[in-house]
Design a protein around this motif. Structure first.
Motif, mmCIF file in Angstrom:
data_model
loop_
_atom_site.group_PDB
_atom_site.id
_atom_site.type_symbol
_atom_site.label_atom_id
_atom_site.label_comp_id
_atom_site.label_asym_id
_atom_site.label_seq_id
_atom_site.Cartn_x
_atom_site.Cartn_y
_atom_site.Cartn_z
ATOM 1 N N ILE A 1 0.868 -1.175 0.000
ATOM 2 C CA ILE A 1 0.000 0.000 0.000
ATOM 3 C C ILE A 1 0.904 1.224 0.000
ATOM 4 O O ILE A 1 1.758 1.370 0.867
ATOM 5 C CB ILE A 1 -0.921 0.016 1.238
ATOM 6 N N ARG A 2 0.714 2.111 -0.988
ATOM 7 C CA ARG A 2 1.477 3.356 -1.073
ATOM 8 C C ARG A 2 0.576 4.502 -0.627
ATOM 9 O O ARG A 2 -0.497 4.692 -1.175
ATOM 10 C CB ARG A 2 1.976 3.596 -2.489
ATOM 11 N N LEU A 3 1.032 5.244 0.380
ATOM 12 C CA LEU A 3 0.234 6.324 0.939
ATOM 13 C C LEU A 3 0.440 7.616 0.162
ATOM 14 O O LEU A 3 1.562 7.955 -0.198
ATOM 15 C CB LEU A 3 0.603 6.543 2.403
ATOM 16 N N ASP A 4 -0.652 8.347 -0.115
ATOM 17 C CA ASP A 4 -0.575 9.676 -0.723
ATOM 18 C C ASP A 4 -0.359 10.730 0.350
ATOM 19 O O ASP A 4 0.300 11.737 0.128
ATOM 20 C CB ASP A 4 -1.861 10.001 -1.475
ATOM 21 N N ILE A 5 -0.969 10.512 1.501
ATOM 22 C CA ILE A 5 -0.858 11.444 2.625
ATOM 23 C C ILE A 5 -0.569 10.624 3.872
ATOM 24 O O ILE A 5 -1.182 9.595 4.101
ATOM 25 C CB ILE A 5 -2.166 12.226 2.818
ATOM 26 N N ASP A 6 0.388 11.073 4.658
ATOM 27 C CA ASP A 6 0.709 10.392 5.908
ATOM 28 C C ASP A 6 1.046 11.445 6.964
ATOM 29 O O ASP A 6 1.057 12.636 6.661
ATOM 30 C CB ASP A 6 1.831 9.373 5.713
ATOM 31 N N PRO A 7 1.303 11.056 8.202
ATOM 32 C CA PRO A 7 1.587 12.043 9.249
ATOM 33 C C PRO A 7 2.804 12.924 8.963
ATOM 34 O O PRO A 7 2.906 14.013 9.510
ATOM 35 C CB PRO A 7 1.828 11.184 10.492
ATOM 36 N N LYS A 8 3.718 12.503 8.096
ATOM 37 C CA LYS A 8 4.885 13.319 7.778
ATOM 38 C C LYS A 8 4.556 14.415 6.766
ATOM 39 O O LYS A 8 5.304 15.370 6.629
ATOM 40 C CB LYS A 8 6.006 12.445 7.225
ATOM 41 N N SER A 9 3.454 14.280 6.022
ATOM 42 C CA SER A 9 3.130 15.262 4.999
ATOM 43 C C SER A 9 1.793 15.961 5.196
ATOM 44 O O SER A 9 1.490 16.919 4.511
ATOM 45 C CB SER A 9 3.126 14.584 3.619
ATOM 46 N N TRP B 1 -0.575 17.527 11.073
ATOM 47 C CA TRP B 1 0.555 17.141 11.931
ATOM 48 C C TRP B 1 1.771 18.023 11.714
ATOM 49 O O TRP B 1 2.552 18.214 12.618
ATOM 50 C CB TRP B 1 0.940 15.684 11.686
ATOM 51 N N THR B 2 1.952 18.562 10.508
ATOM 52 C CA THR B 2 3.144 19.358 10.220
ATOM 53 C C THR B 2 2.971 20.814 10.578
ATOM 54 O O THR B 2 3.949 21.517 10.808
ATOM 55 C CB THR B 2 3.531 19.262 8.738
ATOM 56 N N GLY B 3 1.714 21.320 10.567
ATOM 57 C CA GLY B 3 1.473 22.724 10.863
ATOM 58 C C GLY B 3 1.693 23.624 9.671
ATOM 59 O O GLY B 3 1.588 24.837 9.768
#
Length: 76
Positions: free
Chosen positions: A35-43, A47-49
């Motif tokens: 599964i390839r994520l388009d959006i995750d907590p790093k982006s 979470w990033t502000g």
């Protein structure tokens, strides 16, 4: 517990937006799928502000094409 009512629980690989991979167990897909994520907590801005436009599948381009003529006056 009733037999044969639960989905198959197997190992899959998850790929984050920065390329980081990890293995987890899931009911999604088949055993060994990725599964390839388009959006995750790093982006994600939550979470990033940082606010940034994430164009998934050309949604912004489609919107701009559809409404490009609004506000443009036609010559009489």
């Amino acid at each position: 517990m009733k037999p044969d009512i639960h989905p198959d629980y197997h190992e899959i690989t998850v790929v984050m937006t920065d390329g980081f991979e990890f293995k987890t167990r899931s009911c999604a897909g088949k055993a060994g799928d990725t599964i390839r994520l388009d959006i995750d907590p790093k982006s994600h801005p939550a979470w990033t502000g940082q606010q940034r436009v994430i164009d998934t599948g050309g949604q912004i381009a489609k919107f701009n094409k559809k409404f490009a003529s609004i506000g443009v006056r036609k010559k009489a």
